[in-house]
Design an enzyme around this catalytic site. Structure first.
Site, PDB file in Angstrom:
ATOM      1  N   GLU A  61       0.883  -1.366   0.184  1.00 30.20           N
ATOM      2  CA  GLU A  61       0.100   0.063   0.065  1.00 30.20           C
ATOM      3  C   GLU A  61       0.866   1.350   0.007  1.00 30.20           C
ATOM      4  O   GLU A  61       0.680   2.304  -0.545  1.00 30.20           O
ATOM      5  CB  GLU A  61      -0.932  -0.053   1.120  1.00 30.20           C
ATOM      6  CG  GLU A  61      -1.915  -1.046   1.072  1.00 30.20           C
ATOM      7  CD  GLU A  61      -1.693  -2.549   1.652  1.00 30.20           C
ATOM      8  OE1 GLU A  61      -2.484  -3.467   1.395  1.00 30.20           O
ATOM      9  OE2 GLU A  61      -0.307  -2.596   1.920  1.00 30.20           O
ATOM     10  N   PRO A 256       9.172  -9.530  -7.163  1.00 31.52           N
ATOM     11  CA  PRO A 256       8.107 -10.050  -6.247  1.00 31.52           C
ATOM     12  C   PRO A 256       7.320  -9.224  -5.411  1.00 31.52           C
ATOM     13  O   PRO A 256       7.893  -8.142  -5.316  1.00 31.52           O
ATOM     14  CB  PRO A 256       9.095 -10.864  -5.073  1.00 31.52           C
ATOM     15  CG  PRO A 256      10.399 -11.153  -5.946  1.00 31.52           C
ATOM     16  CD  PRO A 256      10.432  -9.957  -6.997  1.00 31.52           C
ATOM     17  N   ARG A 257       6.194  -9.518  -4.879  1.00 28.94           N
ATOM     18  CA  ARG A 257       5.331  -8.657  -4.419  1.00 28.94           C
ATOM     19  C   ARG A 257       5.890  -8.275  -3.076  1.00 28.94           C
ATOM     20  O   ARG A 257       5.464  -7.002  -2.484  1.00 28.94           O
ATOM     21  CB  ARG A 257       3.905  -9.294  -3.908  1.00 28.94           C
ATOM     22  CG  ARG A 257       2.925  -8.717  -3.098  1.00 28.94           C
ATOM     23  CD  ARG A 257       2.396  -7.370  -3.751  1.00 28.94           C
ATOM     24  NE  ARG A 257       1.200  -6.890  -3.168  1.00 28.94           N
ATOM     25  CZ  ARG A 257       1.335  -5.988  -2.156  1.00 28.94           C
ATOM     26  NH1 ARG A 257       2.465  -5.668  -1.778  1.00 28.94           N
ATOM     27  NH2 ARG A 257       0.406  -5.361  -1.311  1.00 28.94           N
TER      28      ARG A 257
END
Length: 284
Positions: A61, A256-257
């Site tokens: 976020e 990657p996240r």
């Protein structure tokens, strides 16, 4: 018990339990370390009254709103919070004042707000914390949500707890949703129509600020696997290896996240015997 009474009782139970938790948690703070004390509203950045409190659940976020946070920080004092260590540490690496968010218990919220004294609170995407919302309202601090999202599944779940979510949404002064469906769901759950402002896709802010360079010979031979999770990279790598057998010029980039998984993904690539160099995360 009637439906309105049930809704009121649910809110009362949440408040009562949070008061009990708020009384017990400080007793274990000495054994939990500095990170836990931050969650109790202690040991955070020094006060900067009149600034902005920007909160994102975790690194994803905050990363999506990084461009916006940086722009706000040029005009106002900004304190960034996250529920996760990775989110807090990433915000610090980007140069922001950051700490872990206070738990949704009265004492932690009171300590945090007394120290930070924000003029405006900004939440990225969406989080429902009844005591946090009530504490901000009691202090007259406007609440803003940017890039809000609410899935149909989450909306159904929250619809069973209107006594908790309706007061939170009713106290929001401005909300920018990602899409029309989210707007409709939040309005059904208690958001006031006058709080809606223009829609915003946070993940488009950073790409929109980038001027693409020349295409080059590799652009149409490169695959980007972005925001991947555990288990997905192996499937993608296997497919790429099969395709590369027919087209050796084909390239693959993993993003990657969660950045902390960089070393894990690099090891997986090396273990596949590709002979391709990797840029490891170095623990970040």
């Amino acid at each position: 018990m009637t439906a309105p009474q049930h809704r009121s009782a649910l809110g009362a139970v949440y408040r009562s339990l949070s008061h009990v938790a708020g009384a017990v948690l400080p007793l274990v703070a000495a054994w939990k370390g500095a990170d836990f004390r931050q969650r109790l509203g202690r040991d955070g950045p020094p006060s900067q009254p009149g600034g902005l409190w920007v909160h994102g659940a975790s690194v994803g976020e905050l990363a999506s709103a990084r461009v916006l946070i940086a722009a706000l920080a040029q005009e106002f004092p900004v304190t960034v919070t996250s529920n996760s260590l990775t989110g807090r540490d990433a915000a610090r690496d980007w140069g922001f004042r950051a700490c872990l968010a206070p738990l949704d218990v009265p004492g932690a919220l009171r300590g945090f707000l007394d120290r930070v004294q924000p003029a405006v609170q900004v939440t990225i995407e969406n989080e429902i914390w009844p005591n946090r919302a009530a504490a901000l309202r009691a202090r007259g601090v406007p609440q803003v949500v940017i890039g809000a999202r609410m899935s149909a599944r989450s909306a159904r779940r929250w619809s069973r707890m209107p006594g908790l979510i309706a007061p939170v949404l009713a106290g929001i002064d401005a909300l920018s949703a990602q899409d029309h469906a989210t707007e409709a769901r939040l309005l059904d759950l208690g958001l006031l129509p006058g709080a809606l402002v223009g829609r915003l896709q946070l993940k488009l802010l950073a790409p929109a600020a980038v001027t693409p360079g020349p295409g080059g010979p590799w652009r149409d031979r490169t695959i980007l696997a972005a925001s991947t999770h555990e288990g997905e990279e192996a499937v993608i790598l296997d497919g790429w290896l099969r395709a590369r057998a027919a087209d050796p010029a084909l390239r693959l980039i993993f993003a990657p996240r969660h950045p902390l998984r960089g070393d894990e993904v690099a090891a997986m690539i090396a273990g596949a015997g590709t002979g391709v160099p990797t840029a490891q995360s170095g623990g970040r």
